[in-house]
Design an enzyme around this catalytic site. Structure first.
Site, short mmCIF file in Angstrom:
data_model
loop_
_atom_site.label_atom_id
_atom_site.label_comp_id
_atom_site.label_asym_id
_atom_site.label_seq_id
_atom_site.Cartn_x
_atom_site.Cartn_y
_atom_site.Cartn_z
N ARG A 63 0.79 -1.24 0.00
CA ARG A 63 0.00 0.00 0.00
C ARG A 63 0.82 1.29 0.00
O ARG A 63 1.91 1.34 0.58
CB ARG A 63 -0.93 0.00 1.22
CG ARG A 63 -1.97 -1.11 1.14
CD ARG A 63 -2.84 -1.19 2.40
NE ARG A 63 -3.83 -2.25 2.25
CZ ARG A 63 -3.58 -3.55 2.42
NH1 ARG A 63 -2.37 -3.96 2.76
NH2 ARG A 63 -4.52 -4.46 2.24
N HIS A 106 -0.96 -2.57 -4.49
CA HIS A 106 -0.43 -3.45 -5.54
C HIS A 106 -0.49 -2.83 -6.94
O HIS A 106 -0.87 -3.50 -7.91
CB HIS A 106 -1.18 -4.77 -5.53
CG HIS A 106 -0.96 -5.61 -4.30
ND1 HIS A 106 0.18 -5.54 -3.53
CD2 HIS A 106 -1.75 -6.55 -3.69
CE1 HIS A 106 0.09 -6.39 -2.52
NE2 HIS A 106 -1.07 -7.01 -2.58
N HIS A 162 3.22 -12.68 -5.93
CA HIS A 162 2.17 -12.87 -4.93
C HIS A 162 1.63 -14.31 -4.92
O HIS A 162 0.42 -14.53 -4.84
CB HIS A 162 1.03 -11.88 -5.22
CG HIS A 162 0.22 -11.50 -4.03
ND1 HIS A 162 -0.53 -12.41 -3.31
CD2 HIS A 162 0.02 -10.31 -3.43
CE1 HIS A 162 -1.16 -11.78 -2.34
NE2 HIS A 162 -0.84 -10.49 -2.38
N THR A 163 2.53 -15.29 -4.98
CA THR A 163 2.08 -16.70 -4.97
C THR A 163 1.50 -17.07 -3.60
O THR A 163 2.08 -16.75 -2.56
CB THR A 163 3.26 -17.62 -5.34
OG1 THR A 163 3.60 -17.36 -6.69
CG2 THR A 163 2.90 -19.09 -5.18
N TYR A 164 0.35 -17.77 -3.64
CA TYR A 164 -0.24 -18.35 -2.43
C TYR A 164 0.20 -19.81 -2.38
O TYR A 164 -0.15 -20.59 -3.27
CB TYR A 164 -1.77 -18.35 -2.51
CG TYR A 164 -2.47 -17.02 -2.39
CD1 TYR A 164 -2.34 -16.04 -3.36
CD2 TYR A 164 -3.32 -16.77 -1.31
CE1 TYR A 164 -3.03 -14.84 -3.26
CE2 TYR A 164 -4.02 -15.57 -1.21
CZ TYR A 164 -3.86 -14.61 -2.18
OH TYR A 164 -4.56 -13.43 -2.09
N ASP A 185 -0.79 -10.10 8.15
CA ASP A 185 -0.77 -9.38 6.87
C ASP A 185 0.14 -8.17 7.09
O ASP A 185 -0.30 -7.03 7.03
CB ASP A 185 -2.20 -8.96 6.50
CG ASP A 185 -2.27 -8.35 5.10
OD1 ASP A 185 -1.23 -8.28 4.43
OD2 ASP A 185 -3.38 -7.93 4.70
N GLN A 201 6.42 -9.49 3.13
CA GLN A 201 5.04 -9.37 3.57
C GLN A 201 4.53 -10.79 3.75
O GLN A 201 4.48 -11.57 2.81
CB GLN A 201 4.20 -8.64 2.50
CG GLN A 201 2.75 -8.41 2.87
CD GLN A 201 2.54 -7.20 3.77
OE1 GLN A 201 3.43 -6.35 3.91
NE2 GLN A 201 1.37 -7.08 4.38
N GLU A 208 5.82 -12.40 0.40
CA GLU A 208 6.12 -11.48 -0.70
C GLU A 208 7.36 -10.66 -0.34
O GLU A 208 7.28 -9.77 0.49
CB GLU A 208 4.92 -10.54 -0.92
CG GLU A 208 3.60 -11.27 -1.12
CD GLU A 208 2.40 -10.41 -0.71
OE1 GLU A 208 2.23 -9.31 -1.27
OE2 GLU A 208 1.65 -10.83 0.19
C1 GLA Z 1 -1.35 -8.35 0.28
C2 GLA Z 1 -1.97 -7.36 1.17
C3 GLA Z 1 -3.24 -7.91 1.70
C4 GLA Z 1 -4.16 -8.32 0.59
C5 GLA Z 1 -3.47 -9.30 -0.28
C6 GLA Z 1 -4.30 -9.66 -1.48
O1 GLA Z 1 -0.70 -9.34 0.94
O2 GLA Z 1 -1.14 -6.93 2.21
O3 GLA Z 1 -3.86 -6.99 2.55
O4 GLA Z 1 -4.51 -7.19 -0.17
O5 GLA Z 1 -2.24 -8.81 -0.72
O6 GLA Z 1 -5.61 -9.98 -1.16
#
Ligand code: GLA
Length: 399
Positions: free
Chosen positions: A126, A151, A224-226, A297, A336, A364
């Protein structure tokens, strides 16, 4: 005599041009053979193939590239958002499972993707109220997360089609380039970006990021891989054990903007200096920071590297049942850590799996959020004669 030499040289030149053109065509032929499963073999080696992934709203075709190594690991990447869609890793019995969340086709990404697997840019995380001042000029960015910019804005690097160049070899790679135009999402400067994914022999995927600009700007790129090391079909990630090489984290306000404080993790639920199950303290409702994030987060500030050059350890994730281990290394100063807090079962992903809260985690690697507005954070400014260059490596192994 002089004429004879001239003629001879001319002939030699024509012969050279002719042979170069023919061999280029021959190479071209070799690079385009069709496999039985509709994928296209790009060279005689088969470590990278390509297939169509789906059409963009403007009619352009997004492609899907499959990178393979000798161990049997497979990583699929589309040039839509530079997104990793599939990634297989072996468990302790050598069984490969897809360990990342995502969609089976482009349409899934176009309609419902909370940044699954993609490249994030121009700025990861952000920027407060979508505003910052650089060299005396204030810039206003697209606001897409409450009052903040997240993002890269409404159409970040995750939502554009990148130019792709597949590079075959024992360690196949995919080079992606994108020109982010001056003023895109409010950012100054034409930013030429290059991201290369390379699948190594040792079951590691290396991501190299590079960017140059023609006007002073800010840049903070990440992926941003989950992950779900049990396999993306297998439920939540709360039992995964995490160690982070970080003695401090960045507390946020209720809009998720860092307050500017760099707080030691010691004595808090943010202490992952010793390997701890992700779920052990994630619902600690007494912790204001957990409440703000609806879980984890936040940005963790990595301990300084022990070696001067090279990649610094970010952390290690162990999934005890499967034995899968993921270690991450980076040149970036922070990570992150996000625990899929906003996944709520509204997205059906690959193989019809419904992704619920905490079904994936993200690590991240990046600079700190909101750095353009925080003097005490490491700078994310890129000037015209500089080159932005960062690298992150994800290595899988087993217990
Ligand atoms: C990042 C942000 C989260 C969210 C995710 C995507 O990790 O910090 O708050 O926006 O991306 O959903």
């Amino acid at each position: 005599m002089a004429n004879f030499i001239k003629k001879y040289l001319n002939l030699a030149c024509y012969a050279l041009i002719f042979s170069t053109v023919t061999s280029a065509c021959q190479n071209q032929e070799q690079t385009q053979t069709e496999n039985s499963d509709n994928t296209v073999k790009l060279t005689e080696q088969t470590n990278i193939t390509q297939q169509e992934f789906g059409k963009m709203p403007d009619g352009r075709m997004a492609m899907l590239y499959t990178l393979r190594n000798a161990e049997g690991m497979e990583v699929k990447i589309t040039n839509y958002g530079g997104t990793i869609t599939h990634w297989t890793a072996p468990d302790k019995n050598g069984k490969y499972e897809d360990v990342v969340l995502g969609h089976d086709s482009l349409s899934g990404y176009l309609t419902a993707s909370p940044y699954f697997g993609c490249i994030i840019g121009r700025y990861g995380n952000r920027i407060a109220k979508g505003k910052f001042t650089l060299e005396g000029q204030t810039y206003t960015l697209a606001v897409n997360n409450g009052e903040n910019h997240l993002h890269g804005g409404l159409q970040g690097f995750d939502k554009v089609l990148w130019e792709a160049t597949p590079i075959d070899g024992e360690e196949p790679a995919l080079k992606l380039t994108y020109l982010s135009k001056d003023g895109e999402e409010g950012y100054p400067g034409n930013l030429q970006v290059e991201v290369t994914y390379r699948l190594q022999k040792d079951n590691a995927l290396r991501i190299d990021y590079q960017a140059t600009t023609d006007k002073t700007t800010v840049v903070n790129l990440t992926n941003h891989t989950y992950f779900n090391l049990l396999g993306h079909t297998e439920g939540d990630i709360l039992g995964h054990e995490l160690m982070l090489n970080a003695s401090a984290f960045l507390p946020v306000d209720k809009t998720m903007i860092p307050t500017g404080e760099i707080r030691p993790v010691k004595g808090t639920v943010f202490d992952f200096t010793q390997s701890t199950p992700i779920g052990a303290r994630i619902n600690d409702t007494k912790d204001e920071q957990i409440k703000f994030g609806i879980g984890y987060d936040h940005s963790w500030v990595l301990n300084p590297p022990t070696e001067k050059d090279g990649l610094n350890l970010v952390g290690k994730v162990v999934e005890p049942n499967s034995g899968r281990i993921l270690e991450i290394f980076t040149t970036e100063p922070a990570v992150q850590f996000y625990t899929g807090n906003f996944l709520n079962g509204s997205i059906t992903g690959k193989r019809g799996v419904v992704y619920k809260q905490r079904y994936g985690f993200c690590l991240e690697t990046q600079h700190y959020p909101d750095s353009p507005n925080k003097k005490n954070f490491p700078s994310t400014v890129l000037k015209p004669n500089e080159t932005y260059q960062t690298s992150t490596l994800h290595r899988f192994s087993v217990n």
